[in-house]
Design a protein around this motif. Structure first.
Motif, PDB file in Angstrom:
ATOM      1  N   ILE A   1       3.049   4.946  11.746  1.00  0.00           N
ATOM      2  CA  ILE A   1       2.244   3.736  11.513  1.00  0.00           C
ATOM      3  C   ILE A   1       0.969   3.782  12.349  1.00  0.00           C
TER       4      ILE A   1
ATOM      5  N   GLN B   1      -1.977   5.742  10.810  1.00  0.00           N
ATOM      6  CA  GLN B   1      -2.579   5.349   9.534  1.00  0.00           C
ATOM      7  C   GLN B   1      -4.053   4.996   9.720  1.00  0.00           C
TER       8      GLN B   1
ATOM      9  N   PRO C   1      -7.418   3.133   9.738  1.00  0.00           N
ATOM     10  CA  PRO C   1      -7.706   1.686   9.704  1.00  0.00           C
ATOM     11  C   PRO C   1      -8.510   1.324   8.457  1.00  0.00           C
TER      12      PRO C   1
ATOM     13  N   LEU D   1      -7.515   0.972   5.383  1.00  0.00           N
ATOM     14  CA  LEU D   1      -7.113   1.520   4.078  1.00  0.00           C
ATOM     15  C   LEU D   1      -6.659   0.422   3.130  1.00  0.00           C
ATOM     16  N   LEU D   2      -5.902  -0.548   3.648  1.00  0.00           N
ATOM     17  CA  LEU D   2      -5.396  -1.604   2.769  1.00  0.00           C
ATOM     18  C   LEU D   2      -6.537  -2.408   2.153  1.00  0.00           C
TER      19      LEU D   2
ATOM     20  N   PRO E   1       1.062   5.074   2.373  1.00  0.00           N
ATOM     21  CA  PRO E   1       0.162   4.429   3.329  1.00  0.00           C
ATOM     22  C   PRO E   1       0.062   2.917   3.140  1.00  0.00           C
TER      23      PRO E   1
ATOM     24  N   GLY F   1       0.942   0.648   6.083  1.00  0.00           N
ATOM     25  CA  GLY F   1      -0.157  -0.235   6.473  1.00  0.00           C
ATOM     26  C   GLY F   1       0.299  -1.678   6.631  1.00  0.00           C
TER      27      GLY F   1
ATOM     28  N   GLY G   1       2.271  -1.950   9.732  1.00  0.00           N
ATOM     29  CA  GLY G   1       1.372  -1.969  10.873  1.00  0.00           C
ATOM     30  C   GLY G   1       0.748  -3.338  11.087  1.00  0.00           C
ATOM     31  N   GLN G   2       0.374  -3.998  10.001  1.00  0.00           N
ATOM     32  CA  GLN G   2      -0.188  -5.353  10.106  1.00  0.00           C
ATOM     33  C   GLN G   2       0.821  -6.313  10.737  1.00  0.00           C
TER      34      GLN G   2
END
Length: 403
Positions: A64, A67, A69, A71-72, A131, A135, A138-139
């Protein structure tokens, strides 16, 4: 507020994003939605199993953290752009290193079988999905200030929701992989994968059926026939009397005349065969394309790329139902055809034996592609949209067969 990872990931994949994914992979929207409905809880289930293994918690936390930053928020611009392939390859590599090659392949194949899409397309979709899932995790981790153990607790807390999100009919393709063991437990996962374990009639009828089964001579005869068949195969291999197999496609299953006619009609109508349960099954020639993945020209996975191009054409053609749907897939179809033409020029860089294997695998898809071509061209208004592409592909196959 308690988290709902399934909901968060689904929200990240907006309707516009799903449409772009479908277009970028040469799928119709319903196929993409079905694949994602299985892929999201399937991947989360695999992560639940991962954190139960030694080193799994730190592996997930590190993945995580790595990943990229943004991307989402930038996902819509990535899909269909020149950077899509690099994101797919990075995501696929991540899944292999995080879950292990066998688990990653099992999940990808299960999504492929459930959604009725090619193995290469399923791999690309899971490469895009990885991802996105990480992602979102990760958030949640940053918003809650969680360390690695807190992240593991968050994922663990989602087990029931993940299990409920597993689509009916998807579990059977994961049977024996261990992917669902973390969210269901081995016994429940096996029960979910086995349709026979789900009662569909009254208790009295169930016992009656079991009684008839116990008294049937087929109860012992069928296993005996299976053993005899295996002995015959072993004897053929031992004596060397079996045929010299050079084709990469697996042998077809034995069918009754009625089954053969039914499957023929199914292929003519959809480009895929349909099992008794109504689940789309990839035709054998297209399944066999997976055997050439890993064939490389330099550092390029030539086999995967040309298999994806061929299967992309099949997926686009299968989704054509009318002029509007033909217009929607005309560009992805042309893109797959151009990619096939480009890659075909690289065949001479392969050794003769490898080249023969690749050519055999691709040529075996020609009859079914021709069926799909003819079916699509017969639909009013479609010929003008795709006929130049169809003629180009047929010419490429003609020279391929003559090579």
């Amino acid at each position: 507020m308690s988290a709902n990872l399934i909901s968060s990931i689904t929200q990240a994949l907006s309707a516009n994003i799903v449409t772009r994914i479908a277009s970028g992979l040469g799928l119709d929207r319903s196929q993409a939605e079905k694949a994602l409905q299985a892929g999201i809880p399937g991947l989360l289930a695999a992560l639940v199993s991962l954190i139960s293994r030694p080193g799994g918690v730190s592996a997930l936390d590190n993945a995580i953290a790595q990943q990229p930053p943004g991307l989402l928020s930038n996902l819509g611009n990535v899909i269909g752009s020149p950077t899509q392939n690099s994101v797919v390859e990075s995501g696929s590599s991540l899944l292999n290193s995080l879950l292990g090659g066998s688990t990653s392949s099992a999940l990808t194949n299960a999504v492929s079988q459930y959604a009725g899409v090619g193995g290469g397309i399923s791999k690309s979709l899971m490469g895009l999905l990885a991802p996105v899932v990480l992602g979102v995790l990760g958030q949640e981790q940053r918003a809650r200030g969680l360390d690695a153990d807190g992240l593991a607790d968050l994922v663990e807390s989602q087990k029931d929701g993940i299990a409920r999100a597993i689509p009916s009919g998807f579990s059977k393709y994961l049977q024996g992989t261990g992917i669902l063991d973390g969210v269901m437990g081995p016994e429940r996962a096996a029960s979910a994968a086995d349709p026979a374990s789900r009662p569909q009639y009254t208790t009295a009828e169930r016992y009656s059926d079991q009684s008839r089964e116990a008294s049937s001579p087929w109860r012992w005869a069928l296993p005996a026939l299976a053993v005899l068949a295996l002995l015959g195969i072993a004897w053929s291999m031992r004596t060397g009397s079996g045929p010299d197999v050079t084709a990469v496609a697996p042998p077809p299953a034995t069918e009754t005349p009625a089954q053969t006619e039914a499957n023929s009609n199914s292929l003519s109508n959809t480009g895929t065969s349909t099992g008794a349960a109504g689940t789309d099954i990839m035709p054998a020639p297209f399944q066999a394309l997976d055997s050439i993945r890993g064939v490389k020209v330099g550092d390029t996975d030539f086999g995967a790329q040309i298999a994806n191009a061929v299967d992309g054409m099949r997926s686009s053609l299968s989704s054509i139902k009318d002029e509007a749907s033909a217009q929607a897939v005309a560009q992805p179809l042309a893109k797959s055809a151009e990619e096939f033409s480009r890659l075909k020029k690289m065949l001479d860089q392969l050794s003769p034996d490898v080249r023969k294997t690749v050519v055999n695998a691709i040529a075996a898809t020609r009859p079914m592609l021709d069926q799909l071509f003819d079916k699509a061209l017969a639909i009013p208004g479609v010929s003008a949209l795709i006929k130049p592409t169809v003629d180009s592909v047929r010419a490429e196959f003609d020279t391929l067969s003559a090579a």
